[in-house]
Scaffold this active site. Structure first.
Site, mmCIF file in Angstrom:
data_model
loop_
_atom_site.group_PDB
_atom_site.id
_atom_site.type_symbol
_atom_site.label_atom_id
_atom_site.label_comp_id
_atom_site.label_asym_id
_atom_site.label_seq_id
_atom_site.Cartn_x
_atom_site.Cartn_y
_atom_site.Cartn_z
ATOM 1 N N HIS A 99 0.858 -1.197 0.000
ATOM 2 C CA HIS A 99 0.000 0.000 0.000
ATOM 3 C C HIS A 99 0.890 1.242 0.000
ATOM 4 O O HIS A 99 1.305 1.720 1.045
ATOM 5 C CB HIS A 99 -0.924 -0.041 1.227
ATOM 6 C CG HIS A 99 -2.015 0.984 1.201
ATOM 7 N ND1 HIS A 99 -3.185 0.825 1.906
ATOM 8 C CD2 HIS A 99 -2.122 2.176 0.570
ATOM 9 C CE1 HIS A 99 -3.970 1.882 1.710
ATOM 10 N NE2 HIS A 99 -3.346 2.722 0.907
ATOM 11 N N GLU B 285 -7.454 1.454 -4.557
ATOM 12 C CA GLU B 285 -8.119 1.882 -3.322
ATOM 13 C C GLU B 285 -9.137 2.956 -3.699
ATOM 14 O O GLU B 285 -8.771 4.051 -4.109
ATOM 15 C CB GLU B 285 -7.099 2.448 -2.324
ATOM 16 C CG GLU B 285 -7.729 2.748 -0.965
ATOM 17 C CD GLU B 285 -6.785 3.476 -0.004
ATOM 18 O OE1 GLU B 285 -5.738 3.973 -0.435
ATOM 19 O OE2 GLU B 285 -7.132 3.549 1.190
ATOM 20 N N GLY C 141 3.354 6.222 14.065
ATOM 21 C CA GLY C 141 3.208 6.936 15.328
ATOM 22 C C GLY C 141 2.345 8.183 15.193
ATOM 23 O O GLY C 141 2.147 8.902 16.175
ATOM 24 N N ASP D 239 1.588 3.398 3.122
ATOM 25 C CA ASP D 239 0.551 4.339 2.661
ATOM 26 C C ASP D 239 1.205 5.694 2.347
ATOM 27 O O ASP D 239 0.599 6.741 2.523
ATOM 28 C CB ASP D 239 -0.549 4.501 3.726
ATOM 29 C CG ASP D 239 -1.843 5.080 3.148
ATOM 30 O OD1 ASP D 239 -1.963 5.173 1.906
ATOM 31 O OD2 ASP D 239 -2.724 5.457 3.940
HETATM 32 FE FE FE Z 1 -6.743 5.034 2.379
#
Ligand code: FE
Length: 390
Positions: free
Chosen positions: A63, A133, A251, A276
Site C-alpha cells: 500500500h 483503493e 506513530g 501508505d
Molecule cells: Fe486510504
C-alpha cells in the site's frame, strides 16, 4: 545477466529460522541454497562477505501511493522509477502501487502505464501489479480520498480494470450497494479484497468474509471507531481471525499502544505493515504541494490537508519495522514477516517472494545490528547501497 553469487558471513533470517553465521547463494535471480557455517568453495561463485550483517527477505509494501515528489496517479514512468528507487533505499524489493479515487479514465491510464513499466522494469524495486483503493468507498469515512470522485460500483469500470491483468488488490467499503457480489467476483478471479474507508456493521463484515474478503485497509484509519454494542469494521478487524490487518506504524496515524494491541491480537501472521506513503515521503519538512486542487503541507513527518486531515504518510518500511519493534518490545529480526511474508501472502505471492527459502526470488535486504538498511538486493542484483557502508 545475473551470475552466481555467494553471500557469506551473514546472519540469515530464513523462513525456517535464523542462522547465526551462514551463507546464501543466488543464481538466475533466485535463492539456490543457504546453510550455517562457512561457504562452500566454488569457482563459479562470486563471493560477498556480509561482515556479520543481518540478511532479511526484502520488504514488500502493498500500500504505497507515492514518494519523492511523485505519485502513481501521475501516470508517468519516470515517477514510477523514482518511487521504486525510494523503495529500494528503504529495503523494499517489491511493491504494489496504489491508486486512489479519481475519474475512471485516470485510474485506467495509471494501470496501463504501470503495466508498461512492469514490462520494462524499474531498475530497482519491482512493481508487483496494482492496488486499487477507491472509488467505491463510504463518503463518511473518506479521509483524504477526494469525496467528489467516490461513486457507486460500476461493473463495466471494474471489467476495464481487471482486463489490464495487473490488479492484485481491491480496497472497497463492503457496505456500499453491490459490494458483496463484487467481492465474490474479484476473489474468484484470484485477487484479494480489503475493506477500506468504511462504516460497515459487524454483520456486514461477516457476510463479506463469507464472500471472500480477507483484509482490512489501514486498520483504525478511515473507519468507524469501536462501539461496544456494534463492533463494526474495527471490531471485526480485531476479533475475526480470518482478517489480516494493514497498519500504518508511523506513530501519527495510530497511537503506538494500539499498534501494539493489534500485534498482540493478530501476531506476525496477520499484521501487515504498510507505508501508505504519498508524494511527501522523502521530501524535506515544510514542503507543500497540490493534490486535486487541495494544498497538502508536510510538517514533522505528517502530510495534512488544510483542515488537518491526514493525507497519507511519509513513512518508510524500514522505519515501520523499527517502530513496531520499539512498540511491541520484539526485535526486528523476529518481526520481519510483518514487512515481507505477511504482505506477500496477502496478495498471494508468497510462493515467489516474502521470505528466504530455496527457489524464491533473491530479493534481500542487508541490515546493521540497529536495523539500518545498508544494501538492497533485487533478484540477486544490488540496487541500493548506503554510502556510509563499504
Ligand atoms: Fe486510504
Amino acid at each position: 545477466m545475473t551470475s552466481a553469487i555467494c553471500y557469506c558471513n551473514a546472519k540469515i533470517h530464513a523462513e525456517t529460522g535464523p542462522i547465526e553465521k551462514g551463507w546464501l547463494t543466488a543464481e538466475g535471480g533466485r535463492i539456490t541454497a543457504f546453510a550455517a557455517g562457512n561457504a562452500p568453495e566454488n569457482p563459479a561463485y562470486s563471493y560477498r562477505n556480509c561482515n556479520g550483517l543481518h540478511v532479511l527477505p526484502g520488504f514488500v509494501d502493498i500500500h504505497i501511493h507515492g514518494a519523492c515528489g511523485h505519485e502513481f496517479m501521475d501516470a508517468h514512468a519516470l515517477a514510477f522509477r523514482s518511487i521504486a528507487q525510494h523503495c529500494a533505499q528503504h529495503g523494499v524489493t517489491a511493491f504494489l502501487p496504489t491508486t486512489w479515487s479519481a475519474p475512471q479514465e485516470e485510474i485506467l491510464n495509471v494501470l496501463h502505464q504501470l503495466k508498461r513499466t512492469m514490462k520494462e522494469g524499474t531498475g530497482s524495486s519491482r512493481i508487483l501489479g496494482a492496488h486499487i483503493e477507491g472509488p467505491y468507498l463510504n463518503p463518511r469515512f473518506s479521509g483524504a480520498q477526494d469525496e467528489r470522485h467516490l461513486r457507486p460500483i460500476d461493473e463495466r469500470e471494474v471489467q476495464r480494470w481487471l482486463a489490464t491483468g495487473i490488479v492484485r488488490l481491491l480496497a472497497l467499503a463492503p457496505e456500499i450497494p453491490a459490494a458483496m457480489a463484487l467481492i465474490e467476483q474479484v476473489v474468484e478471479e484470484g485477487m484479494t479484497v480489503s475493506a477500506a474507508h468504511s462504516g460497515a456493521r459487524f454483520a456486514q463484515l461477516k457476510q463479506a468474509i463469507a464472500y471472500g474478503l480477507k483484509q482490512v485497509t489501514h486498520t483504525f484509519n478511515g473507519m468507524a471507531p469501536l462501539h461496544q454494542r456494534e463492533p463494526g469494521i474495527l471490531g471485526a478487524a480485531l476479533s475475526l481471525k480470518e482478517l489480516s490487518c494493514e497498519v500504518i506504524a508511523d506513530g501519527i496515524h495510530v497511537h503506538p499502544s494500539l499498534v501494539n494491541l493489534l500485534y498482540q491480537i493478530k501476531s506476525k501472521d496477520r499484521l501487515i505493515l504498510i507505508t501508505d506513503s504519498v508524494r511527501a515521503a522523502g521530501l524535506p519538512d515544510g514542503s507543500e504541494y497540490e493534490q486535486d486542487g487541495r494544498v497538502v503541507r508536510c510538517n514533522d513527518g505528517a502530510a495534512r490537508l488544510a483542515d488537518g486531515t491526514l493525507a497519507g504518510s511519509t513513512l518508510t518500511m524500514d522505519r515501520a519495522l523499527l517502530n513496531l519493534s520499539e512498540w511491541t518490545g520484539n526485535s526486528f529480526t523476529e518481526l520481519w514477516p510483518c514487512a515481507s511474508l505477511t504482505p506477500a501472502r496477502a496478495i498471494q505471492l508468497d510462493h515467489e517472494i516474502g521470505s528466504i527459502a530455496v527457489g524464491k526470488r533473491a530479493d534481500l535486504v542487508l541490515l546493521s545490528a540497529e536495523g539500518q538498511v545498508l544494501e538492497t538486493i533485487v533478484a540477486g542484483e544490488t540496487v541500493y547501497r548506503a554510502t556510509s557502508h563499504h
